[in-house]
Design an enzyme around this catalytic site. Structure first.
Site, mmCIF file in Angstrom:
data_model
loop_
_atom_site.group_PDB
_atom_site.id
_atom_site.type_symbol
_atom_site.label_atom_id
_atom_site.label_comp_id
_atom_site.label_asym_id
_atom_site.label_seq_id
_atom_site.Cartn_x
_atom_site.Cartn_y
_atom_site.Cartn_z
ATOM 1 N N LYS A 111 72.691 -76.214 -53.820
ATOM 2 C CA LYS A 111 71.672 -76.025 -54.855
ATOM 3 C C LYS A 111 71.406 -74.556 -55.200
ATOM 4 O O LYS A 111 70.956 -74.272 -56.300
ATOM 5 C CB LYS A 111 70.347 -76.667 -54.418
ATOM 6 C CG LYS A 111 70.359 -78.194 -54.451
ATOM 7 C CD LYS A 111 68.978 -78.771 -54.198
ATOM 8 C CE LYS A 111 68.963 -80.284 -54.329
ATOM 9 N NZ LYS A 111 67.699 -80.882 -53.920
ATOM 10 N N LYS A 192 75.992 -88.271 -54.854
ATOM 11 C CA LYS A 192 74.976 -89.228 -54.407
ATOM 12 C C LYS A 192 73.974 -89.505 -55.526
ATOM 13 O O LYS A 192 73.727 -88.650 -56.384
ATOM 14 C CB LYS A 192 74.267 -88.730 -53.148
ATOM 15 C CG LYS A 192 73.273 -87.633 -53.374
ATOM 16 C CD LYS A 192 72.403 -87.410 -52.146
ATOM 17 C CE LYS A 192 71.243 -86.514 -52.543
ATOM 18 N NZ LYS A 192 69.948 -86.924 -52.146
ATOM 19 N N LYS A 195 67.281 -88.084 -57.551
ATOM 20 C CA LYS A 195 66.161 -88.043 -58.506
ATOM 21 C C LYS A 195 66.401 -86.990 -59.563
ATOM 22 O O LYS A 195 66.025 -87.155 -60.707
ATOM 23 C CB LYS A 195 64.857 -87.681 -57.782
ATOM 24 C CG LYS A 195 64.387 -88.696 -56.780
ATOM 25 C CD LYS A 195 62.965 -88.320 -56.344
ATOM 26 C CE LYS A 195 62.792 -88.565 -54.868
ATOM 27 N NZ LYS A 195 63.235 -87.439 -54.027
HETATM 28 N N1 AQP Z 1 71.591 -91.436 -52.621
HETATM 29 C C1 AQP Z 1 70.922 -91.694 -51.505
HETATM 30 N N2 AQP Z 1 71.340 -92.678 -50.670
HETATM 31 C C2 AQP Z 1 70.667 -92.970 -49.533
HETATM 32 N N3 AQP Z 1 69.533 -92.318 -49.150
HETATM 33 C C3 AQP Z 1 69.070 -91.357 -49.966
HETATM 34 N N4 AQP Z 1 67.996 -90.551 -49.900
HETATM 35 C C4 AQP Z 1 67.978 -89.726 -50.973
HETATM 36 N N5 AQP Z 1 69.033 -89.984 -51.762
HETATM 37 C C5 AQP Z 1 69.734 -90.986 -51.175
HETATM 38 C C6 AQP Z 1 67.014 -90.598 -48.814
HETATM 39 O O1 AQP Z 1 65.736 -90.804 -49.387
HETATM 40 C C7 AQP Z 1 64.759 -90.136 -48.586
HETATM 41 C C8 AQP Z 1 63.851 -89.322 -49.464
HETATM 42 O O2 AQP Z 1 64.628 -88.344 -50.141
HETATM 43 P P1 AQP Z 1 63.974 -86.972 -50.572
HETATM 44 O O3 AQP Z 1 62.850 -87.240 -51.477
HETATM 45 O O4 AQP Z 1 63.674 -86.177 -49.350
HETATM 46 O O5 AQP Z 1 65.025 -86.210 -51.406
HETATM 47 P P2 AQP Z 1 66.541 -85.942 -51.273
HETATM 48 O O6 AQP Z 1 67.102 -86.346 -49.947
HETATM 49 O O7 AQP Z 1 66.789 -84.522 -51.673
HETATM 50 O O8 AQP Z 1 67.117 -86.936 -52.343
HETATM 51 P P3 AQP Z 1 66.878 -87.162 -53.883
HETATM 52 O O9 AQP Z 1 66.156 -88.446 -54.066
HETATM 53 O O10 AQP Z 1 68.185 -87.051 -54.529
HETATM 54 O O11 AQP Z 1 65.923 -86.025 -54.425
HETATM 55 P P4 AQP Z 1 66.272 -84.673 -55.188
HETATM 56 O O12 AQP Z 1 66.996 -85.041 -56.456
HETATM 57 O O13 AQP Z 1 64.917 -84.070 -55.458
HETATM 58 O O14 AQP Z 1 67.117 -83.824 -54.283
HETATM 59 C C9 AQP Z 1 65.516 -89.265 -47.579
HETATM 60 O O15 AQP Z 1 65.484 -89.908 -46.305
HETATM 61 C C10 AQP Z 1 66.905 -89.235 -48.108
HETATM 62 O O16 AQP Z 1 67.870 -89.133 -47.078
#
Ligand code: AQP
Length: 327
Positions: A111, A192, A195
């Protein structure tokens, strides 16, 4: 009872990856663990975010988690910034961590590495996450696969701190689900589902309507060889669909694959399974929308319960490092 802690960033609408990788097991763990779950709003400040959006997304995330099945009477559900010990312990842990180990974090490399304008908070984010976990003496941390490396750092910091200053922290274990731990974007299945970084058509949101789920699954990218087999390297799109149906129906992807000759049949069944899986969440969310006042009571109770545990751990850590208590 063993303790679990996990969190989700209010960085956008929750998606199927968040649900299958983390939230679904949070709901299960609340009944057999002393469970702490938080909306980690401080983490969402590591990138540019509009204050009004952050406010709205934080409250939405709390309601969405209740809709997904968290019961605030059973678990402790709170917002990270309501417990000031999170940033306070972060400082103590930043004075335990090294630049080298933070530079190795792949999420930072993806990132922000190489960009001089990147926020310091994005670099130190894994230390804040370690503080989130260690403040609650967490035995287990249910997370998706993408958070494994950060959890490993939390374990290293806990062990190093305990070695230097005495036995202060519980060293946590990751709890990563067997299926659904890495849900991929339906349009770009080598990335993956996310969000913030995914494609709109490739991201199934937790609150998508049945029609939206069906449209996204039907349009999911596969391949042209026509053979139904689980092979994430050679067939990432199809394998993601098999893994999703496996996670939704409690089977393995290989078991699911044996039941299909045609991609279209697999997509039809996956769409139906996801609609059914997410139906109760969507329905509860609609009921909760009718009672917007409920969220402040949840947050006040959660902050009090979380704060009591966090302040005791922080005090222990600060005193172990040589900081003098106020009274
Ligand atoms: N694609 C995924 N598959 C399985 N688990 C996932 N998690 C996130 N994406 C996937 C799990 O969801 C929990 C919360 O995630 P987070 O809010 O801490 O953010 P993140 O891991 O950075 O994932 P995001 O949703 O993609 O957010 P952004 O876009 O903001 O980076 C965690 O337990 C994560 O492992």
């Amino acid at each position: 009872m063993a303790r679990v802690l996990s969190g989700v960033q209010p960085s956008g609408a929750l998606h199927l990856g968040n649900y299958l990788g983390a939230i679904r097991s949070w709901v299960a763990h609340q009944h057999d663990h002393d469970a702490f779950y938080c909306v980690v709003d401080l983490h969402a400040l590591t990138v540019d975010v509009d204050p009004a959006d952050l406010r709205a997304r934080t409250l939405d995330a709390v309601i969405d988690l209740v809709a997904a099945g968290l019961d605030p009477e059973v678990c402790t559900l709170f917002v990270q910034s309501h417990v000031p010990e999170h940033p306070r312990l972060t400082w103590l842990l930043e004075c335990t961590a090294s630049m080298g180990e933070l530079r190795r974090m792949t999420q930072f490399k993806d990132k922000g590495a190489g960009n001089e304008g990147v926020r310091v908070g994005l670099f130190t984010y894994p230390v804040l996450m370690a503080a989130d976990i260690l403040l609650y003496d967490s035995d287990r941390v249910p997370v998706g696969d993408d958070q494994r490396q950060h959890l490993e750092l939390a374990r290293d910091l806990a062990q190093r701190f305990n070695f230097r200053y005495g036995d202060v922290f519980t060293v946590p274990e990751a709890a990563v689900p067997a299926t659904g731990a890495r849900v991929m974007d339906l349009q770009e299945p080598t990335r993956k589902m996310s969000k913030t970084g995914g494609t709109p058509l490739g991201t199934v949101q937790m609150l998508d309507s049945p029609e939206e789920i069906d449209r996204k699954v039907k349009k999911a990218v596969t391949d042209t060889d026509g053979e139904v087999r689980f092979d994430p390297e050679a067939k990432p799109g199809l394998s993601n669909l098999l893994e999703l149906l496996a996670a939704a129906t409690d089977r393995t992807p290989d078991e699911v694959a044996t039941g299909y000759q045609r991609y279209g049949d697999l997509k039809r069944d996956l769409s139906e399974a996801l609609v059914e899986l997410l139906r109760p969440v969507r329905e509860r969310r609609a009921e909760l929308a009718a009672d917007p006042g409920a969220v402040s009571a949840i947050l006040a109770a959660g902050a009090a319960k979380a704060g009591a545990v966090a302040s005791a751990t922080y005090r222990r850590a600060a005193e172990a490092m040589g900081l003098v208590p106020a009274g």
